[in-house]
Design a protein around this motif. Structure first.
Motif, PDB file in Angstrom:
ATOM      1  N   ALA A 483      24.320  65.190  77.530  1.00 39.17           N
ATOM      2  CA  ALA A 483      23.091  64.418  77.637  1.00 39.17           C
ATOM      3  C   ALA A 483      22.977  63.409  76.504  1.00 39.17           C
ATOM      4  N   PHE A 484      23.377  63.818  75.288  1.00 37.76           N
ATOM      5  CA  PHE A 484      23.349  62.909  74.148  1.00 37.76           C
ATOM      6  C   PHE A 484      24.266  61.710  74.400  1.00 37.76           C
ATOM      7  N   GLU A 486      25.239  60.495  77.201  1.00 33.60           N
ATOM      8  CA  GLU A 486      24.690  59.624  78.247  1.00 33.60           C
ATOM      9  C   GLU A 486      23.610  58.708  77.694  1.00 33.60           C
ATOM     10  N   ARG A 487      22.742  59.258  76.832  1.00 33.51           N
ATOM     11  CA  ARG A 487      21.678  58.438  76.249  1.00 33.51           C
ATOM     12  C   ARG A 487      22.250  57.376  75.315  1.00 33.51           C
ATOM     13  N   LEU A 488      23.253  57.774  74.510  1.00 32.28           N
ATOM     14  CA  LEU A 488      23.806  56.865  73.526  1.00 32.28           C
ATOM     15  C   LEU A 488      24.522  55.680  74.177  1.00 32.28           C
ATOM     16  N   GLU A 490      24.168  54.621  77.382  1.00 31.46           N
ATOM     17  CA  GLU A 490      23.497  53.991  78.526  1.00 31.46           C
ATOM     18  C   GLU A 490      23.390  52.482  78.341  1.00 31.46           C
TER      19      GLU A 490
END
Length: 493
Positions: A483-484, A486-488, A490
């Motif tokens: 998840a980290f 993916e956020r970083l 994006e």
């Protein structure tokens, strides 16, 4: 289960395709020898539309009076449409048909009412006999089949070949009205004269079984050319031998199949078809069939098969001729097989409950290789699944390789298949070899005609007595780290 309106004949289906922009009319002259196949295969390979050739050219250079329809089921979407549903609803239809085949006990009135669609489908499977039919608007009892736009598909073919006939037969001892005993099979038919065709039905197919039952008596046969999509696809489905494709098509169509008595043979034939060839197969009347290019991508050898003497050709006033071509995949049978793969899964799970997914790679001639994932619970389970598949349907008797994997594997992904074969399969321990089993006689890789070996590869995680070593743990990143990431990233990748 249908989400599309009923399509009682080929014309209704073509009208639907045309409305979707999925039918191409070709007004230019196209030769039935080789050119038509080349055009249709090019269109199929590009995911193109169904084709209607309005100016087919015969062998003598003249133009046929009958247009040709080809590439009818050249995309999975059109196969699904022929079944009356959207592509993403094929699995739902498969579950419905599985329930229709083996319904669970009814539990109360609410459950009974919820099954009304199933009952309606069962009722639709019952044919209805009519007295007049579009397919008999013209009756020709002295037909000349050489005037039909029958394709010669490949340079090495022996001659013109009818490639999309639905061949109707019934066993000896039955009456014409016993439609539940009819077999409808798609068997190619070589034209060898004005009123003679060779019927290539293999020994394990329903038509050949009916032929054996007639012994020394003439056998009535009807070739349906240009059937409605439900009957076409129903005849191509690998149904159990006890299920009549003629009646089963009613459930697919959502309407009862209308039949009419044939004019010169004791048979009932589809009233809405474009054309029907009626005739007899006489005892001992055979001729060498082939060679022809086949779905394997090779020419098959010439072999003797029964000859049908045509006693009448009935058709509409303005008939269409439906055709196809087979060759190395992708071809139309392999596209149909891709959809049938998903349609058949729920039925397979009735007999093999641990089955998660099954893929018949189209490039492997649709059924020669099967890759299966299972929810494994006990040692030896993969081998049990292999033997169950080989014995479940006649078609699987020709599957020469089965790979069994765990449920975490995407069996439709060659990279996943290669990974588990490299990490969970040991050739010395996990290989099942069978000898002298039934095989498609067209498979010339087999050492004996119609008899060959099979191989099963157990690429599942080994448990209990299957291994003496600690089994590896599959690597996976933590959900938080994923998840980290993916956020970083994006919008950056």
């Amino acid at each position: 289960m249908r989400t599309l309106p009923p399509m009682p004949d080929l014309r209704a289906y073509l009208a639907y395709l045309e409305g979707q922009g999925d039918l191409l009319r070709i007004p230019e002259p196209v030769d039935c020898r080789l050119q038509m196949t080349a055009v249709a295969m090019r269109a199929l390979g590009a995911g193109g539309p169904a084709l209607r050739f309005d100016a087919p050219v015969l062998a003598d250079g003249s133009r046929a009076q009958v247009p040709v329809v080809a590439n009818l089921f050249g995309t999975p979407g059109r196969v699904a449409a022929g079944l009356g549903i959207a592509r993403d609803k094929v699995g739902d239809l498969g579950a419905f048909l599985a329930a229709l085949r083996a319904p669970a006990p009814v539990e109360g009135m609410a459950d009974a009412l919820s099954r009304w669609p199933m009952l309606r489908a069962a009722l639709a499977a019952r044919p209805r006999v009519v007295r007049r039919a579009p397919v008999q608007q013209v009756v020709d009892e002295a037909p000349d089949l050489t005037r039909l736009p029958v394709q010669t598909c490949w340079p090495g073919d022996a001659g013109p070949l009818i490639t999309w006939p639905v061949v109707l037969t019934r066993p000896n001892g039955t009456e014409a009205e016993d439609t539940a005993r009819y077999n409808a099979g798609v068997y190619r038919a070589q034209v060898i004269g004005e009123n003679r065709v060779i019927l290539r039905w293999l020994a394990h197919r329903g038509g050949a079984g009916h032929h054996r039952s007639w012994g020394d008596a003439p056998m009535p046969v009807a070739l349906v050319l240009g059937a409605d999509p439900a009957l076409l696809l129903g005849a191509a489905l690998p149904l159990p031998e006890t299920v009549s494709e003629l009646t089963f098509s009613g459930a697919l169509r959502g309407q009862r199949t209308e039949l009419v008595p044939a004019r010169t043979v004791p048979m009932l034939v589809p009233a809405s078809a474009e054309m029907v060839l009626e005739g007899w197969v006489h005892p001992g009347d055979t001729a060498p069939e082939g060679p022809f290019g086949d779905h394997t991508g090779y020419y098959n050898a010439a072999e003797p098969f029964p000859v049908m003497t045509v006693t009448a050709m009935t058709h509409r006033d303005d008939p269409l001729y439906l055709s196809t071509a087979t060759g190395r995949p992708p071809d139309e049978p392999s596209v149909i097989g891709e959809v049938f793969n998903d349609l058949a899964l729920p039925v397979m799970r009735q007999q093999i409950p641990e089955l998660v997914d099954l893929w018949l790679p189209p490039a492997a001639c649709s059924y020669r290789i099967a890759v299966v994932s299972i929810a494994k619970r006990y040692p030896g389970q993969a081998r049990r699944v292999m033997t169950a598949l080989w014995g479940m349907l006649a078609q699987f008797s020709y599957t020469k390789m089965i790979v069994v994997t765990d449920a975490d594997v995407d069996v439709r992904n060659w990279d996943d298949i290669a990974w588990v074969l490299a990490t969970r399969y040991d050739p010395g321990r996990d290989t099942v070899i069978l000898k002298d089993t039934p095989m498609d006689y067209l498979d010339f890789a087999s050492p004996h005609e119609g008899l060959a070996g099979k191989i099963g590869l157990d690429a599942t995680t080994k448990i209990g007595p299957e291994t003496t070593r600690d089994w590896g743990t599959v690597m996976a990143q933590s959900p938080e780290a994923e998840a980290f990431a993916e956020r970083l990233l994006e919008g950056r990748l």
